[in-house]
Design a protein around this motif. Sequence first.
Motif, short mmCIF file in Angstrom:
data_model
loop_
_atom_site.label_atom_id
_atom_site.label_comp_id
_atom_site.label_asym_id
_atom_site.label_seq_id
_atom_site.Cartn_x
_atom_site.Cartn_y
_atom_site.Cartn_z
N GLU A 1 47.57 49.43 36.00
CA GLU A 1 48.65 50.38 35.73
C GLU A 1 48.43 51.13 34.43
OE1 GLU A 1 53.54 50.36 35.39
OE2 GLU A 1 52.49 48.76 36.46
N LEU A 2 47.91 50.44 33.42
CA LEU A 2 47.69 51.06 32.11
C LEU A 2 46.67 52.18 32.18
CD1 LEU A 2 48.32 50.94 29.05
CD2 LEU A 2 46.41 49.34 28.82
N VAL A 3 45.60 51.99 32.95
CA VAL A 3 44.55 53.01 33.02
C VAL A 3 44.81 54.03 34.13
CG1 VAL A 3 42.82 51.45 32.07
CG2 VAL A 3 43.08 51.63 34.55
N GLY A 4 45.89 53.85 34.87
CA GLY A 4 46.21 54.78 35.94
C GLY A 4 45.31 54.63 37.15
N GLY A 5 44.84 53.41 37.41
CA GLY A 5 43.97 53.19 38.54
C GLY A 5 44.74 53.02 39.84
N LYS A 6 44.06 53.25 40.96
CA LYS A 6 44.66 53.01 42.26
C LYS A 6 44.47 51.55 42.67
CE LYS A 6 44.34 57.68 44.17
NZ LYS A 6 43.80 58.51 45.29
N GLU A 7 43.36 50.98 42.25
CA GLU A 7 43.06 49.59 42.60
C GLU A 7 41.99 49.05 41.67
OE1 GLU A 7 42.72 48.16 46.87
OE2 GLU A 7 40.61 48.04 46.25
N THR A 8 42.18 47.83 41.20
CA THR A 8 41.20 47.16 40.35
C THR A 8 40.67 45.94 41.08
OG1 THR A 8 42.20 47.89 38.26
CG2 THR A 8 40.89 45.87 38.19
N THR A 9 39.36 45.74 41.02
CA THR A 9 38.74 44.57 41.64
C THR A 9 38.23 43.64 40.54
OG1 THR A 9 38.04 45.82 43.60
CG2 THR A 9 36.92 43.74 43.18
N VAL A 10 38.60 42.38 40.65
CA VAL A 10 38.16 41.36 39.69
C VAL A 10 37.24 40.39 40.43
CG1 VAL A 10 38.88 39.53 38.11
CG2 VAL A 10 40.31 41.57 38.40
N GLU A 11 36.11 40.08 39.84
CA GLU A 11 35.14 39.19 40.48
C GLU A 11 34.64 38.13 39.50
OE1 GLU A 11 31.94 40.41 43.52
OE2 GLU A 11 30.80 40.22 41.64
N VAL A 12 34.47 36.91 39.99
CA VAL A 12 33.94 35.83 39.18
C VAL A 12 32.81 35.15 39.95
CG1 VAL A 12 35.70 34.23 40.03
CG2 VAL A 12 34.49 33.71 37.92
N LYS A 13 31.75 34.78 39.22
CA LYS A 13 30.60 34.10 39.82
C LYS A 13 30.37 32.77 39.09
CE LYS A 13 28.22 38.48 40.82
NZ LYS A 13 26.97 39.28 40.58
N GLY A 14 29.81 31.81 39.79
CA GLY A 14 29.49 30.53 39.17
C GLY A 14 28.73 29.64 40.11
N ASP A 15 28.25 28.51 39.60
CA ASP A 15 27.51 27.56 40.44
C ASP A 15 28.41 26.95 41.50
OD1 ASP A 15 25.17 28.02 39.05
OD2 ASP A 15 25.55 26.40 37.61
N ASP A 16 29.64 26.64 41.13
CA ASP A 16 30.62 26.11 42.08
C ASP A 16 32.00 26.24 41.44
OD1 ASP A 16 31.75 24.99 44.29
OD2 ASP A 16 31.20 22.91 43.81
N LEU A 17 32.79 27.19 41.95
CA LEU A 17 34.07 27.54 41.33
C LEU A 17 35.16 26.52 41.66
CD1 LEU A 17 33.95 31.37 42.09
CD2 LEU A 17 33.24 30.21 39.98
N ASN A 18 36.15 26.43 40.79
CA ASN A 18 37.24 25.48 40.93
C ASN A 18 38.15 25.87 42.09
OD1 ASN A 18 39.97 24.34 40.49
ND2 ASN A 18 39.07 23.50 38.63
N ARG A 19 38.20 25.02 43.12
CA ARG A 19 38.97 25.33 44.33
C ARG A 19 40.46 25.41 44.06
NH1 ARG A 19 33.82 23.77 45.24
NH2 ARG A 19 33.21 23.49 47.42
N GLN A 20 40.99 24.50 43.23
CA GLN A 20 42.43 24.48 42.98
C GLN A 20 42.91 25.77 42.33
OE1 GLN A 20 40.48 21.76 42.41
NE2 GLN A 20 41.31 20.57 44.12
#
Length: 283
Positions: A192-211
């Motif tokens: 909202e601050l940058v006036g975007g229509k949609e922001t995508t967030v991505e995280v990578k790792g060896d094995d991410l926390n399921r919870q």
Amino acid sequence: MASNRFHVLRIQCERLAQSELFEIERTQAEVISIAIMKRPSAFVRRNVEWHIGAPENIEDGGVVFQLGRVQSVNAPQFDDVRHAFFEADSETAPFTWGVFDKKTQACGILKKSGVSLNPSEIAAKLEQLLNASGVPAESGYTIYVEVIPDPESFVESLFSAHKVVRFSFTARYENAFDVSRLIQRPAEEFNELVGGKETTVEVKGDDLNRQVLEELTRGVASVGEAASAMVRAEPQSRLKKVFLRGTPLFGEFMWSNEKISPFEIMLHTLRDTYNRMRRFNGD
């Protein structure tokens, strides 16, 4: 009512970039419920006008309403005097019932043949009608109605996988009161601050926390956003991409006690269905 199965939608408000000079201050739940009470109408295409009708506040923070269309058709008829068939213009008006929950901003729309079988289509019609009421604009908002995807199969794919090596989700406008505050809320605020229509967030790792991913997935699903993950199902298998988008969430209720309004039962079933999806205790 012919069917007791209903679509579960999420009604949300997005702040307008430029609001009216004399903006009426209202909460988002107030904007939505007042828009329903205005009984708005809108042409979605030529000769097809949609309406919200018979809105009524019910106990425990609910609003019940009719949702349907009026369409001009050329239909065959019979003249008893002349004893002859002929064609003439007439109208059809199929409709269904909806319940809006002020507490969760979830909305249930009864499935009914000819008017509300497709959740995406009925969400779009409801969105257009609510904005046509003029209430959102005068309060500095635009209303969006989203189909909530059922996250259970996606969550199951995360927990059953040998490893989860990547997870991403989308965020748009800041709205929902109950989204994950860990990263979903900041992503909405940033968008909202940058006036975007949609922001995508991505995280990578060896094995991410399921919870943590489950909590985030349920928050993303609750506002109709998208999520995906790269998983390795078995130690030696190839990576596979799985998606949150899938079967739309629905609720179903039984009505056997005529002393209790079916709409009150529908409201509490809607709330319970939403809270189970979010894994809230409903208190």
